[in-house]
Write an enzyme that holds these catalytic residues in place. Structure first.
Site: not given
Length: 910
Positions: A145, A300, A330, A344, A798
């Site tokens: 609202d 790399h 590379e 690839h 903790d």
């Protein structure tokens, strides 16, 4: 542009394309602050958004990989566009119902991106702050609202880690609630309430100490503060008046030329008082020295977006890393269909991209952010025919950028400087031997494959059957058991088969389903059986890795020379040769690749020795000083071990410490190592070149020594950790915003030469992440400040350990003295307020350790520290104790770390 904005803010129905599924129709819209794109419906609800700051580029038409996969869909290209965003260059592929809508979105997004790149740091700081306050208000407004009641405010206080008595909150609420609508705050009233809540006692006391107890600073008092505390030179009255005009809020104060507490707070939180030296945002180092005198930011397998085995290759990764300041990229080239070379990761399931597209992307993005040279590291696995294609594309696309004939080098035995090579691209690759006649069109050169560490039977050949894919993955994982010699020295859990399997498992699920589901008949069952076999295999590997780590120590204590001769014998047996064409060889001028078994200096310049991390590690351990001398004349590249198929990164420090220039990292893997790399290269305008210290460029020293540079002055860093601001709950907090209020403490780590590596921490402040106060001083001595990095970490304590909250890493040389805010990376408002003093110390300075420190002394710890070569492995019990140790005690001794243990990292969560 405004018309575009209003169309985007009202929302457009578009089809969101995803791989392997039909498109989803969603309503996309720009939020009212123009800071992010959102869509609905979405299961992610609040998190379904892309922040404009994170967008790298917007492309028109059907260019992306996902559009190519949906080639059968007859979409009109003028209705298609792709948004690339985030660290992994994820793509959001969208189709509009007409070309006009697509044009509106593309224009609007490009305008927003340009605005962000042009604004100065102060405008950006102000914009992100205003946006944060507005977003905080909206998220707290549960019923939407546009008003917040007292209950919503209490919930917000818990979320912001504020622990104030309800009475105090109600009192501030009532003071801010000034309109006739009593009992609720609108956005303007909330802004007033937030300012009251954020009033900084530490800054108020600082202002009083310089203003003669008044609630404002005059021009003279402000000038005094800047000179005395902030160590600024040439502070003029005009400069101080400019600060008052920029940062003061009250018009009354502006008229009287004074700076009140609100203006002073704005100034202290602005980039002018950030811990990072603003001069280092520009290139400021001498750029006329030979290339070998610089550390060079290197990537790399640049094309990969994820792991080394199954992830997507994308040309956008080249655009991203080049704009991030990387200067050595590379490219792995392989024969592709139709005579077109592809890029690839060989012998794996990574996707393929065209070499031509890679060359065009490099040409487009190489020099957008800076003009210093780019080294193109080509790993060539192609036939002579396709090598000629590669050479042809490089010449056609890169043109004059490859022409090095005009480059002046004063001395023929020296490499040229980054300044002389501006705007040039150096091809790093094999060169035909001089013994071949100049008219020979091709010849034999040795083939160094970066995957050579992995046995040949682990390499996946193209056109593999399903059975071969399965056996390939098994063999690959079995080969990982052989990785004992390169166990990670960083984090006991980060580079083991366990972590690797976890990282690769998800990728396997996705990729094998895609690869195998395209084949007909029995495909689902097969992929299920493959995964269940993989699961069984996982257990076997786990057991084997446990056994292996137990036998590690004994193995390392045996005589290592036998192991080396065995290794060299195996290498000699495998040394292969490949054919190289003259056209590609001729493109290599200053960066001739030579694979390194050892450091061999044959007196020639222009060689780049390439080491895998395993061999580089041996060289550093056995011949650190010889390695440093070699790096004064030649370039050395160190790349990750082939066993890191999860794309994890090794610790670059040992290699930087002996002057290796090209330490190649997996830029797609976030975390500690990339944060160290970013901090190192930010020192010089993030241009990808950072000058090595003088002592590394001439003469030599032993980086492992307890006093490596006795003749040079040391630096003493005195850090007063004063307070924290708006520290959030840990990112992996189970209950999210409803979790407990945090108990923060600050840890400071120095990273550099082994003798400089150490950590220290403050006490814990209970139940306060909004404005905790520590007021504690930590002191460090640094022998080689030029290469030291300082890492600020905030943890939530903790009872059973600690949770990572945030970090900021900077080069020691980029710190500025005085009262400074250290903003935590990736968090809008979270910061720690510190005071920095840097002194010079001459001669031996043994820091005094308190009595408690003497009793705490651990002889084992010190022996690990003094002998750099011996690394103490912690027992499991020891590790559990560390994790469950109670809160850090005040006055406790700094932990000094042996060199490789120094990188023992638990904040990989970042």
């Amino acid at each position: 542009v405004e018309r575009c904005m209003s169309v985007m803010q009202s929302g457009t129905q578009m089809v969101k394309l995803k791989s392997g599924t039909k498109g989803l129709v969603r309503l996309f819209y720009l939020d009212e602050h123009r800071t992010c794109i959102r869509w609905r419906p979405s299961r992610k609800s609040e998190k379904a958004k892309i922040v404009i700051d994170s967008i790298y580029k917007v492309t028109e038409g059907r260019q992306s990989e996902i559009f190519h996969r949906h080639a059968e869909g007859n979409f009109d290209p003028s209705c298609c566009f792709t948004i690339y965003h985030g660290n992994h260059m994820e793509s959001l592929d969208l189709i509009t119902s007409n070309p006009e809508e697509a044009r509106t979105w593309i224009t609007g997004l490009k305008y927003l991106m340009a605005g962000i790149s042009d604004e100065d740091s102060l405008a950006k700081r102000q914009r992100t702050h205003d946006h944060w306050v507005k977003q905080t208000f909206e998220e707290a407004d549960k019923n939407g609202d546009g008003l917040l009641n007292i209950e919503e405010i209490h919930q917000l206080m818990h979320k912001l880690n504020v622990n104030l008595p309800r009475r105090k909150v109600r009192q501030m609420f009532q003071e801010a609630d000034t309109d006739e609508n009593q009992g609720t705050l609108n956005f303007e009233e909330f802004s007033v309430f937030y300012k009251m809540m954020s009033l900084r006692r530490d800054l108020y006391l600082l202002l009083l100490s310089y203003s003669d107890k008044k609630d404002h600073l005059t021009v003279e008092e402000l000038a005094q503060f800047l000179k005395v505390e902030q160590k600024m030179n040439n502070v003029t009255p005009e400069y101080c008046l400019d600060i008052i005009q920029k940062f003061e809020v009250s018009e009354e104060n502006k008229k009287q030329n004074v700076l009140g507490i609100e203006g002073f707070t704005n100034f202290m939180r602005s980039p002018a008082c950030d811990v990072f030296n603003p001069l280092h945002c520009e290139v400021h180092q001498d750029m006329d020295q030979p290339l070998c005198n610089y550390f060079i930011a290197s990537s790399h397998n640049t094309y990969l977006t994820g792991d080394q085995l199954l992830s997507q290759s994308r040309v956008e990764m080249y655009a991203r890393v080049l704009q991030d300041g990387c200067r050595c990229i590379e490219v792995d080239c392989w024969d592709g269909p139709d005579g077109e070379p592809v890029v690839h990761h060989g012998y794996t399931l990574t996707s393929k991209i065209l070499f031509r597209d890679v060359a065009e992307t490099i040409n487009k993005y190489a020099f957008i952010k800076n003009e210093f040279p780019v080294i193109l590291s080509i790993e060539n696995h192609c036939s002579i025919q396709q090598q000629k294609k590669i050479a042809q594309y490089l010449k056609e696309i890169l043109g004059d950028k490859l022409d090095l004939s005009s480059v002046i080098t004063g001395d023929s035995r020296q490499l040229p400087s980054p300044q002389n090579l501006k705007g040039k691209i150096l091809v790093k690759g094999k060169k035909l031997p001089y013994s071949l006649g100049a008219d020979a069109e091709e010849g034999e050169v040795s083939d160094e494959d970066s995957a050579d560490e992995i046995e040949d039977d682990c390499k996946l050949n193209n056109g593999a059957t399903e059975h071969q894919v399965e056996s390939f993955i098994r063999t690959k994982l079995e080969s990982l058991i052989k990785e004992s010699q390169i166990r990670d020295k960083e984090d006991p859990d980060s580079f083991t088969v366990r972590a690797l399997l976890k990282a690769t498992h998800e990728g396997l699920n996705v990729n094998l389903k895609q690869n195998l589901d395209t084949k007909e008949g029995g495909k689902k069952a097969h992929s299920r059986s493959l995964m269940s076999n993989f699961g069984k295999h996982k257990k076997a590997v786990k057991a084997a890795s446990k056994y292996h780590s137990a036998s590690d120590d004994e193995e390392s204590q045996q005589n290592s020379s036998g192991k080396e001769t065995g290794q060299l014998h195996r290498l000699a047996r495998r040394r292969k040769t490949v054919k190289l064409c003259r056209a590609l060889s001729d493109l290599v001028v200053y960066t001739n690749s030579v694979a390194a078994q050892d450091i061999v200096d044959d007196g020639s310049t222009g060689n780049v020795l390439s080491f895998s991390e395993t061999r580089a590690h041996q060289a550093v351990q056995q011949k650190a000083e010889q390695f440093m001398l070699y790096n004064q004349k030649q370039l050395t590249r160190v790349y990750p071990s082939a066993y890191r198929i999860d794309s994890s990164n090794f610790n670059p420090l040992p290699y930087w410490n002996v002057g290796c220039q090209l330490v190649a990292l997996n830029y797609q893997s976030e975390g500690r190592v990339m944060q160290l790399n970013d901090a190192k290269f930010r020192v010089n305008g993030n241009c990808g070149y950072v000058l090595k210290p003088q002592q590394m460029c001439k003469g030599t020293f032993n980086p492992y020594s307890a006093d490596p540079l006795p003749a040079s002055p040391k630096k003493q860093l005195i850090l007063k950790i004063i307070s924290g601001q708006q520290l959030p709950k840990p990112p992996d907090s189970m209950l999210g915003d409803r979790g407990e209020i945090i108990d923060p403490f600050v840890e400071v780590e120095i990273i550099g030469l082994p003798v400089d590596c150490c950590k220290d921490q403050t006490r814990v402040v209970d139940d306060n992440g909004f404005n905790p106060v520590w007021e504690e001083t930590l002191t460090f001595t640094i022998h080689m400040p030029e290469i030291a990095l300082v890492r600020f970490l905030v943890w939530d304590h903790d009872p059973i350990g600690r949770d990572f909250v945030g970090q900021r890493t900077l080069a020691f040389s980029s710190l500025v003295p005085g009262y400074r805010h250290v903003y935590l990376e990736g968090l809008t408002e979270a910061s720690i307020f510190v005071h920095i003093t840097i002194n010079e110390i001459y001669g031996k300075n043994k820091q005094l350790i308190g009595l408690r420190g003497l009793f705490n002394k651990n002889p084992k710890h010190n022996s690990a520290e003094t002998s750099g070569h011996y690394v103490r492995k912690r027992s499991i019990g020891d590790r559990i104790l560390r994790r469950t140790a109670s809160a850090p005690a005040k006055g406790r001794k700094k932990s000094k770390m042996g060199f490789l243990e120094a990188t023992e990292i638990k904040d990989s969560a970042s």
